[in-house]
Enzyme design. Sequence first.
Site, PDB file in Angstrom:
ATOM      1  N   ASP A   1       0.822  -1.213   0.000  1.00  5.60           N
ATOM      2  CA  ASP A   1       0.000   0.000   0.000  1.00  5.60           C
ATOM      3  C   ASP A   1       0.858   1.265   0.000  1.00  5.60           C
ATOM      4  O   ASP A   1       2.080   1.193   0.137  1.00  5.60           O
ATOM      5  CB  ASP A   1      -0.960  -0.005   1.206  1.00  5.60           C
TER       6      ASP A   1
ATOM      7  N   ASN B   1      -7.445  -2.433  14.572  1.00  3.57           N
ATOM      8  CA  ASN B   1      -8.822  -2.856  14.259  1.00  3.57           C
ATOM      9  C   ASN B   1      -8.845  -4.065  13.325  1.00  3.57           C
ATOM     10  O   ASN B   1      -9.880  -4.390  12.749  1.00  3.57           O
ATOM     11  CB  ASN B   1      -9.603  -1.693  13.640  1.00  3.57           C
TER      12      ASN B   1
ATOM     13  N   HIS C   1      -7.150  -4.359  10.482  1.00  4.63           N
ATOM     14  CA  HIS C   1      -6.939  -4.117   9.048  1.00  4.63           C
ATOM     15  C   HIS C   1      -5.617  -4.724   8.593  1.00  4.63           C
ATOM     16  O   HIS C   1      -4.661  -4.801   9.362  1.00  4.63           O
ATOM     17  CB  HIS C   1      -7.062  -2.627   8.698  1.00  4.63           C
TER      18      HIS C   1
ATOM     19  N   GLU D   1      -9.684  -1.627   5.395  1.00  3.39           N
ATOM     20  CA  GLU D   1     -10.242  -1.230   6.688  1.00  3.39           C
ATOM     21  C   GLU D   1     -11.437  -2.077   7.114  1.00  3.39           C
ATOM     22  O   GLU D   1     -12.197  -2.575   6.274  1.00  3.39           O
ATOM     23  CB  GLU D   1     -10.679   0.237   6.624  1.00  3.39           C
TER      24      GLU D   1
HETATM   25  C1  GLP Z   1      -0.512   0.613   8.547  1.00  3.92           C
HETATM   26  C2  GLP Z   1      -0.143  -0.272   7.353  1.00  3.92           C
HETATM   27  C3  GLP Z   1      -0.325  -1.742   7.664  1.00  3.92           C
HETATM   28  C4  GLP Z   1       0.292  -2.081   8.996  1.00  3.92           C
HETATM   29  C5  GLP Z   1      -0.373  -1.281  10.094  1.00  3.92           C
HETATM   30  C6  GLP Z   1       0.177  -1.578  11.474  1.00  3.92           C
HETATM   31  O1  GLP Z   1      -1.848   0.925   8.600  1.00  3.92           O
HETATM   32  N1  GLP Z   1      -0.885   0.054   6.187  1.00  3.92           N
HETATM   33  O2  GLP Z   1       0.257  -2.506   6.626  1.00  3.92           O
HETATM   34  O3  GLP Z   1       0.168  -3.442   9.255  1.00  3.92           O
HETATM   35  O4  GLP Z   1      -0.160   0.105   9.804  1.00  3.92           O
HETATM   36  O5  GLP Z   1       1.337  -0.842  11.682  1.00  3.92           O
HETATM   37  P1  GLP Z   1       2.313  -0.993  12.909  1.00  3.92           P
HETATM   38  O6  GLP Z   1       3.208  -2.136  12.587  1.00  3.92           O
HETATM   39  O7  GLP Z   1       3.064   0.306  12.938  1.00  3.92           O
HETATM   40  O8  GLP Z   1       1.495  -1.223  14.109  1.00  3.92           O
END
Ligand code: GLP
Length: 245
Positions: free
Chosen positions: A67, A135, A137, A142
Amino acid sequence: MQVIVTKSYDESCQVVAQMFCELIRQKPDCKLGLATGGTPVPMYKKLIEANKAGEVDFSRVRTVNLDEYCGIPATHPQSYRYFMDENLFDHVNIDKANTYVANGLGDAAANAAALEQKVREGGAADLQLLGIGNNGHIAFNEAGDALVAEAHIEQLTESTINANARFFASREEVPTSAITMGMADILAAKKIVLMANGPAKADAIRGLIGDGRITTQNPSTLLKLHPDVVVVIEEELAKAAGWQG
Ligand code: GLP
């Protein structure tokens, strides 16, 4: 689904880095699906160390990222292209021409179509790395009433904007939309490894590994439809998520 419970987050990173190194040794021109967020950063450090030690060669590896934020250029320090360069690509012997992070600027439909094409080009990813949002995702798919199969633009939820605000100077600077692989794109990978750590992920992980239910309110639960998923969490998170083994 295989759940690996480690003693520490560092050990989790070791386990996941090992999976990547073994794959790259077996298949030097493999296709990797990569992820951003805070969680994989120490795992990427281990890949850099392994590359510097001559244990793994990235010269023929191809990558596609999950993404990218919309509305910020690749040169923005919080863009996912910048993140990948800084946390992995600039420190290993990968050919940047073989790396793909979607474009978050310009024609959204064209950018989504380009990401979808990269997901398909050369066949399915051999290994897809995932983190998980508070959440549930995955990538930027989402939680909500419906999920989308293919690459698309997603409006970020309050929960995600709040969680990601820590990386920006202020909450107002966090982009409100992102381009993301869809659920079918993620599920198309031959193998998927999801890593998570910290108590904020407990509810999402409980939904993923606690029972057999699938719900769009926790997008990670769709991973239960895939035949080869490995979830790597440390014992504290496993306990918080009520994991019985
Ligand atoms: C973002 C990314 C996800 C990731 C999530 C959790 O939203 N798009 O791919 O898994 O954050 O991030 P973190 O590892 O910083 O908790």
